[in-house]
Enzyme design. Structure first.
Site, PDB file in Angstrom:
ATOM      1  N   LYS A 281     -54.714 -43.136  13.858  1.00  0.00           N
ATOM      2  CA  LYS A 281     -53.731 -43.879  13.071  1.00  0.00           C
ATOM      3  C   LYS A 281     -53.824 -45.373  13.398  1.00  0.00           C
ATOM      4  O   LYS A 281     -54.240 -45.735  14.491  1.00  0.00           O
ATOM      5  CB  LYS A 281     -52.317 -43.384  13.442  1.00  0.00           C
ATOM      6  N   ARG A 355     -50.266 -29.060   9.824  1.00  0.00           N
ATOM      7  CA  ARG A 355     -50.554 -27.814   9.095  1.00  0.00           C
ATOM      8  C   ARG A 355     -51.504 -26.915   9.886  1.00  0.00           C
ATOM      9  O   ARG A 355     -51.464 -25.699   9.751  1.00  0.00           O
ATOM     10  CB  ARG A 355     -51.117 -28.150   7.709  1.00  0.00           C
TER      11      ARG A 355
HETATM   12  N1  BES Z   1     -47.030 -36.665  11.578  1.00  0.00           N
HETATM   13  C1  BES Z   1     -47.711 -37.123  10.430  1.00  0.00           C
HETATM   14  C2  BES Z   1     -46.791 -37.308   9.238  1.00  0.00           C
HETATM   15  C3  BES Z   1     -45.831 -38.443   9.322  1.00  0.00           C
HETATM   16  C4  BES Z   1     -46.190 -39.701   8.878  1.00  0.00           C
HETATM   17  C5  BES Z   1     -44.566 -38.228   9.769  1.00  0.00           C
HETATM   18  C6  BES Z   1     -45.273 -40.732   8.918  1.00  0.00           C
HETATM   19  C7  BES Z   1     -43.669 -39.254   9.821  1.00  0.00           C
HETATM   20  C8  BES Z   1     -44.015 -40.493   9.380  1.00  0.00           C
HETATM   21  C9  BES Z   1     -48.796 -36.133  10.017  1.00  0.00           C
HETATM   22  O1  BES Z   1     -49.382 -35.440  11.053  1.00  0.00           O
HETATM   23  C10 BES Z   1     -49.847 -36.927   9.347  1.00  0.00           C
HETATM   24  O2  BES Z   1     -50.452 -37.729   9.988  1.00  0.00           O
HETATM   25  N2  BES Z   1     -50.069 -36.679   8.054  1.00  0.00           N
HETATM   26  C11 BES Z   1     -51.033 -37.385   7.298  1.00  0.00           C
HETATM   27  C12 BES Z   1     -51.671 -36.428   6.326  1.00  0.00           C
HETATM   28  C13 BES Z   1     -52.851 -36.988   5.624  1.00  0.00           C
HETATM   29  C14 BES Z   1     -53.991 -37.188   6.592  1.00  0.00           C
HETATM   30  C15 BES Z   1     -53.255 -36.036   4.528  1.00  0.00           C
HETATM   31  C16 BES Z   1     -50.330 -38.510   6.564  1.00  0.00           C
HETATM   32  O3  BES Z   1     -49.217 -38.333   6.106  1.00  0.00           O
HETATM   33  O4  BES Z   1     -50.901 -39.602   6.494  1.00  0.00           O
HETATM   34 MN    MN Z   2     -50.998 -36.524  11.906  1.00  0.00          MN
END
Ligand code: BES
Ligand code: MN
Ligand code: ZN
Length: 506
Positions: A281, A355
């Site tokens: 991230k 997931r």
């Molecule tokens: N934990 C995150 C989702 C999230 C993002 C929660 C911002 C709270 C605030 C999750 O694991 C994630 O990183 N999801 C990705 C999915 C994507 C790679 C398809 C996302 O939302 O960017």
């Molecule tokens: Mn994630």
């Protein structure tokens, strides 16, 4: 904070009620509520209002002292808006908040709320009292567990009393028990969400779960890494590879329902820190990814609340806890893993880890032959884009078997104020998860991310009735009030209360 009910009958003399402060309503254009009419025998309040001291704005307050022949030490007038109209839910919250603001600054140690609770839109009395207690507890919460010096909350008020008539007395008393139970559950969830990730590890969640289970005599089982290997939870394990913190699958059984009644299973995402893994991230706001265990925390908060209320149900809470970190052992984009279900998954993005851990937990819970499974997860940033911080995303199949579950959850959301919004699961989206090399890919192709995430989970939930709550937007607030909100504990608890034979809501 203590809460109580004061019984007011038709013969009660309000003038003689002893309290530090009587809180009463005034309507637009200085119209008096019936209670104020009762106590304004000498016209003093009417005269003060004529002077224009009470602002016309809804929620405005005016504190009075030494009103003739009234035993209450103070009277707080609150502007409730238009007398002819019902009070909107959002305005009701404003009113409670402004009453609390006054009490943060005065010496009163108890107060008697004499507000027209029947004038609030869509809410019944029990829900209103519960909601009031939740709002007040939320106001009094401080996230100072990890500060070396804790500033005590500067507030003198110790007891808040609701004035109710005889026909509402019992409901009111029960509502106080429920409101306090839910508020404490919310507080537990907030505390866990706010704890830094170096403290709140999967092992920490295990220990908290053990303590909760011990306190409320629930059975608990912990599945460790070796057992996960034996269970062939290849998808879950793939997320844990980059971390030196051992993963935990925590199963807590609250069996207070009928013998052999199929349980309701709650499954929570407990990623105690989400770096994204190799699909790392951006560093801006990455600290917030300590909240990625709020699904798990909401299960603990809910189990706490229902234990306090002694709901007569069988409920199994399942927490799947891991870090998502980088190391030489981390899963790489393109790696293909075999889930417990046997389905192979191409991990195209290691940041779509929620997931991957949930799918194996969802396969695992088949063994409980559940009546319903609900998973709760901070699953996608896209859910924040879609629904903001107002509603949880509620995903479920669009068929008869699932309609009731969806409606029940939406209703629980409305009643508690912890709302959700129904989102689709359809084959058209399911197709976005096609992989050239494995049975399924762990991401869709860039659009409708929160729906494709739900579709991914759907593949692992075919054996039971299931719903998914994406709480990425509601589980915390960013900005200067940064912190966990304790959502969706209220929603989940209401859903369960409405199913429990020993709770009767009007
Ligand atoms: N934990 C995150 C989702 C999230 C993002 C929660 C911002 C709270 C605030 C999750 O694991 C994630 O990183 N999801 C990705 C999915 C994507 C790679 C398809 C996302 O939302 O960017
Ligand atoms: Mn994630
Ligand atoms: Zn995550």
């Amino acid at each position: 904070m203590d809460f109580d009910i004061k019984l007011i009958s038709s013969t009660t003399s309000i003038m003689s009620l002893k309290t530090d402060c009587l809180v009463v309503g005034i309507f637009k254009k200085n119209k008096l509520s019936s209670i104020v009419k009762d106590i304004d025998k000498y016209g003093e309040i009417t005269n003060i209002l004529k002077s224009g001291d009470l602002n016309e704005k809804l929620g405005s307050t005016l504190l009075l002292r030494n009103i003739q022949k009234i035993n209450a030490k103070r009277i707080l007038l609150v502007n409730l808006g238009d007398k002819k109209k019902k009070i909107k839910e959002s305005n009701f919250i404003k009113i409670i908040q402004s009453i609390m603001n006054v009490f943060c600054n005065i010496g009163a140690s108890n107060l008697l709320l004499m507000l027209p609770f029947n004038k609030i839109e869509k809410y019944n009395l029990s829900c209103l009292i519960i909601r009031t207690i939740i709002i007040i507890s939320d106001n009094l919460y401080r996230s100072d567990a990890q500060k070396s010096k804790k500033k005590p909350i500067k507030i003198n008020i110790k007891k808040i009393i609701f004035a109710l008539d005889e026909k509402n007395y019992i409901d009111g008393k029960n509502a106080i028990i429920y409101g306090c139970a839910i508020s404490k559950g919310i507080e537990l969830t907030k505390n866990l969400g706010n704890l830094s990730a170096n403290i709140c590890t999967p092992t920490y969640l295990e220990n908290i779960s053990k303590k909760l289970s011990f306190d409320y005599k629930m059975d608990i089982e912990i599945i460790n890494r070796e057992q996960m290997q034996r269970l062939k939870m290849g998808s879950l394990l793939s997320v844990t590879h980059g971390s030196s913190e051992p993963p935990k699958l925590i199963i807590i059984k609250y069996m207070n329902g009928k013998f052999k009644e199929a349980p309701i299973v709650l499954v929570g995402k407990g990623v105690t820190f989400d770096t994204g893994g190799i699909s790392i991230k951006p560093s801006y706001s990455m600290d917030e990814m300590k909240y990625d265990m709020c699904g798990a925390a909401s299960i603990l908060g809910t189990l706490y609340a229902i234990s306090e209320m002694n709901l007569e149900l069988n409920i199994i809470g399942v927490i799947v806890a891991s870090e998502n970190m980088l190391s030489g052992n981390s899963t790489k984009p393109g790696d293909i893993v075999v889930s417990m279900s046997g389905k192979t998954i191409e991990v195209l993005d290691t940041d779509a880890e929620g997931r991957l851990i949930l799918c194996d937990a969802l396969t695992y819970v088949e063994r409980f032959k559940p009546s319903v499974v609900i998973d709760i997860a901070t699953l996608t940033g896209a859910c924040v884009v879609a629904l903001g911080h107002h509603n949880s995303g509620l995903f479920s199949r669009n068929d008869e078997k699932h309609t009731k579950l969806v409606l029940d959850l939406l209703r629980a959301g409305k009643m508690s104020g912890d709302t959700a919004w129904n989102m689709p699961i359809e084959d058209r989206y399911q197709k976005q998860l096609k992989s050239n090399f494995a049975d399924i890919s762990n991401i869709g192709n860039s659009s409708a991310d929160s729906i494709t995430a739900a579709c991914f989970l759907e593949n692992f939930t075919k054996k039971y009735v299931w719903a998914h709550l994406d709480i990425a937007g509601v589980a915390w607030k960013s900005g200067d009030k940064k912190g966990a909100t304790g959502r969706p504990v209220a929603l989940l608890t209401y859903y369960l209360m409405l199913k429990s034979p020993n709770i009767n809501f009007k």
